[in-house]
Design an enzyme around this catalytic site. Sequence first.
Site, PDB file in Angstrom:
ATOM      1  N   LYS B  74       0.815  -1.209   0.062  1.00 18.25           N
ATOM      2  CA  LYS B  74      -0.285   0.223  -0.424  1.00 18.25           C
ATOM      3  C   LYS B  74       0.561   1.637  -0.262  1.00 18.25           C
ATOM      4  O   LYS B  74       2.210   1.115   1.210  1.00 18.25           O
ATOM      5  CB  LYS B  74      -0.691  -0.066   1.543  1.00 18.25           C
ATOM      6  N   SER B 149      -9.875   2.144   2.640  1.00 18.09           N
ATOM      7  CA  SER B 149      -9.230   2.812   1.781  1.00 18.09           C
ATOM      8  C   SER B 149      -7.764   2.050   1.061  1.00 18.09           C
ATOM      9  O   SER B 149      -7.346   1.938  -0.510  1.00 18.09           O
ATOM     10  CB  SER B 149      -7.949   3.822   3.377  1.00 18.09           C
ATOM     11  N   SER B 173     -10.184  -0.645   6.931  1.00 14.27           N
ATOM     12  CA  SER B 173      -9.803  -0.569   5.565  1.00 14.27           C
ATOM     13  C   SER B 173      -8.916  -1.676   5.721  1.00 14.27           C
ATOM     14  O   SER B 173      -8.343  -1.289   3.904  1.00 14.27           O
ATOM     15  CB  SER B 173      -8.429   1.360   6.041  1.00 14.27           C
TER      16      SER B 173
END
Lengths: 95, 481, 480
Positions: B74, B149, B173
């Site tokens: 990420k 997210s 997330s």
Amino acid sequence: MDVTEEVVRNIAELVQLKVDDADIQQLTEGMQNILALADQMQAINTEGVEPVSNPLDASQKLRPDAVTEENQRELFQSIAPATESGLYLVPRVVE
Amino acid sequence: MINRSLSQQLDDLSKGEYSSVELTQTYLDRIENHQSLNAYVSISKDVLEKARQADQLRAAGERKPLLGIPLAHKDIFCEAGVRTTAGSKMLDNFISPYDSTVVSLLRNAGALSLGKTNMDEFAMGSSNESSYFGAVKNPWQVDRVPGGSSGGSAAAVAARLCAAATGTDTGGSIRQPAAFCGITGIKPTYGRVSRWGMIAYASSLDQAGPLATTAEDCALLLSAMAGADEKDSTSSAVQVEDYSKFLSQDLKGKKIGLCVEYMEGLDPEMSRVIEEAIEVLSKLGAEFMDISLPTSPLAIPAYYIIAPAECSANLSRYDGVRFGYRCENPENLEDLYKRSRSESFGQEVKNRIMVGAFALSAGYYDAYYKKAQQIRRLIKNDFLEAFKSVDAILGPTTPGPAFKIGANADEPQAMYLQDIYTISANLAGLPAISLPAGFIEDLPAGIQLIGNYFDEATLLNLGHQFQAQTDWHKKAPELST
Amino acid sequence: MSGEWEVVIGLEIHVQLSTISKIFSGSSATFGAEPNTQASALDLALPGVLPVVNEAIYPKAIAFGLGIGANIGARSCFDRKNYFYPDLPKGYQITQMDEPIVLGGEVEITLADGTAKTIRVTRAHLEEDAGKSLHEDFHGMTGIDLNRAGTPLLEIVSEPDMRSAEEAVSYAKTIHQLVTYLSVSDGDMSQGSLRCDANVSLRKKGADAYGTRTETKNVNSFRFLEAAIKYEVVRQTEVLESGGKITQETRLYDPDKDETRPMRSKETATDYRYFPEPDLLPVIIDDAFIAKVRDSMPELPAQKRARFHTEMGLTDEDSRVLSSELGLATYFEDCVNICSDPIMAANWVKGDLLGGLNRDNIEISDSPVTAQAMAAIIVRIQDGTISGKIAKNVFNAVWEGKTDSVDDYIQSEGLVQVSGSHELEPIVDRIIANNPKQAEQFRSGKTKVLGFFVGQVMKETAGKANPKQVNDLIISKLND
């Protein structure tokens, strides 16, 4: 909680966000949406409840007093927007 | 190759079925072919070279736990010399001068960094629509969101653009995108994985974890990522277990709680998914009982004060002075601050900074911030009570399957409610896993298991046993090219 | 100035803790390095960095707290104080708001007339220092150096108990003395190790309520502190007497113009939105830890001063001077431990030693005459080997580096004083014989001429005669 334009402008000043008149509406609604959710909290009595600041309620580990960092100024300043003579430059600050 | 789990790939590599270079090249080609998913924001330039080195090391007898496995990170994890953006225009030009602990631990375990995945700006969002680099598409139905997210990571794993990826979870997330994309994701106990080098959204809630196709892969990755870090004061010294060791344990006698508050008013389709999961786990010997988390309806309100409050301070460092975006020709210091920030933060980030600062401001602190932290205590106490009688708590990960891109654009409150089942675990600091458990309208649906503090082993054990009896985790979307 | 106003002063003193590394990072905390060479990823607030607390700050802060009789917080937590300023990289300062490490306590100061006054301390808390803004012209820009950012500080907040600039300076000096005694800080004010913010207000004599105050920030010398407060008192008096109102504001002292003026920066005009620092956990300070700190603390200046007076018999003034600084007090006590004569040691240390140090601008730690050498000189006076006068020559010789050893020098230079009557008697006899007129004067009662005879004997012996012995001998011979 009703968010007024004045509140929005004051808070924007604190967090250094530029607020154009056109933005006011959007920011007010944005805040209002979140605060409307948050206001549900008022339904419950929390008197005497100790607030949590860390979910584990752990205590702190400490670091020995020793220098472990080397000078990396060149590397760090390679990603800086404006530097000179090893200093970070900002528009003139008047104290 | 690409439909092999990470654990299977390791097996294949050691048997010489294919090389790390071949595996990496396969992923690079797929990423290239499926750019329209927008799962990645950047690709590592030297990953093939690193794969070559890994192959040589393997040939020389080196046996690291993840040797030669390409992983995606990420784009919230700093990686030295690599652009790290947190999905924001603010950090579009930010080349991190240092490594996050997560990246360096996985590298030390032999993993390769394939690239950085797209995410909601500064991890603020549940749909990946707030990214400066554009929305990520759900590989199951490209007009749907992948969740957020960590949406880029989840979409990449689901689309087989990598076998596994790192993510972070502040209010769901990791778990919500894992559920939307039909994969497995675990948020460990707060403090289990170091936050050093992980760009902060809300410090007391943020926690890193893996996303992969299987619980077994998550166990393998978490074993490599977890541990105390002298650079993170909030990381825990509790001993890390070899999570893989517990996977095959029998579930007989395991007690699983069903939260009455979560089961009420559940969408009928989601209800069906849960019932089926209960049946599978019951057959494996798990026992179910009702439990209550009475304060859980207030988790979302508390979260939407605490997370913004912390973020309002955490994001003050983005001021255009030392790194990141700086506006053109600032007239004075105030202009530098205001334009640098306003021109480079997206609307959701601004909203949360504003709310957070408001909740902390003079006259409102007690009614909002302090109140929220007190409710957090009640939520934590609810869980402590529940875990006196159960080993884990089962429920849905999300209210329903992935929604359409843009569907909640005019209804931010509906978006905030996406996290209704996931947020409590963050507030309490508990570990929780999302497992693929069925389909609703041809879209994946996930179940969530919340565990006791530092009991990731039980969650992974339950997940692995569940996956031994089901094949939801083996389903992959068919991609058009 | 009109006599009807009472001046009310409270001080916030920022003391830099003398640690090797910074409070939350492993960067060096040394003063004077090239700009930003001691600014790590943490100090620059790069995305993703996290603070880790330096353990050395706790014993120092606790020692200070014990030194002023304060309560030590059982839980020590940090908070974030939010404001934007270019020398504050995170946009918040990590400080202590709700749970400071030191609560309460008091400090006794001595006023000009010798009387004592107690100043109450509200609290002292740990926090990080900010960087520095350099206003030299960089094409109209300001340069930011973050070497100092993250240096550990103890901010000591007093009650508004001071009533004049002199009291404020005396309080600041007492705090300075205490923190250097306890090795809490090096106290080097030229390097900013101790900086004062002065809150000054006026009120009508006899009034209960405080007037509106101004805060003059970052005053880094005692002289400037006195001048800044005096300036504020005059300015506020003028404003009030002309019917004006004092604006509550932050001001800066400009030593070049000897005036204070309002700060124009926005550093202070804000709502700080304090909240608990989520990146750090509470530090639990238990009684055992406090006891350990207490056991390792040196004697405090006030205790030392009292002991010098009561146990050693020094005058009040000598006790004050010799206890004023730890280095000086240690020197004096080392000296007394060897020579066992506190009065003579006090005279020498206060006189020749301090005189020499001041004249040559030398720190006591670098004194060319060590406490051991000083004591050796005194011992040789006591045992009659040398006279006080010769001793000064010996002191100077050691000072100038002519010798390392007091005894060797006395021997090699033949300075051993002439004593013993078998050596002195013939000389005294001869001088009396050669000066019959003066001898007669003495016998007829003009005892003042004794000095003449002593002087003659000293001259004859090149000063090496023991003066007391010469005195006694002359008197007994003349009275025969």
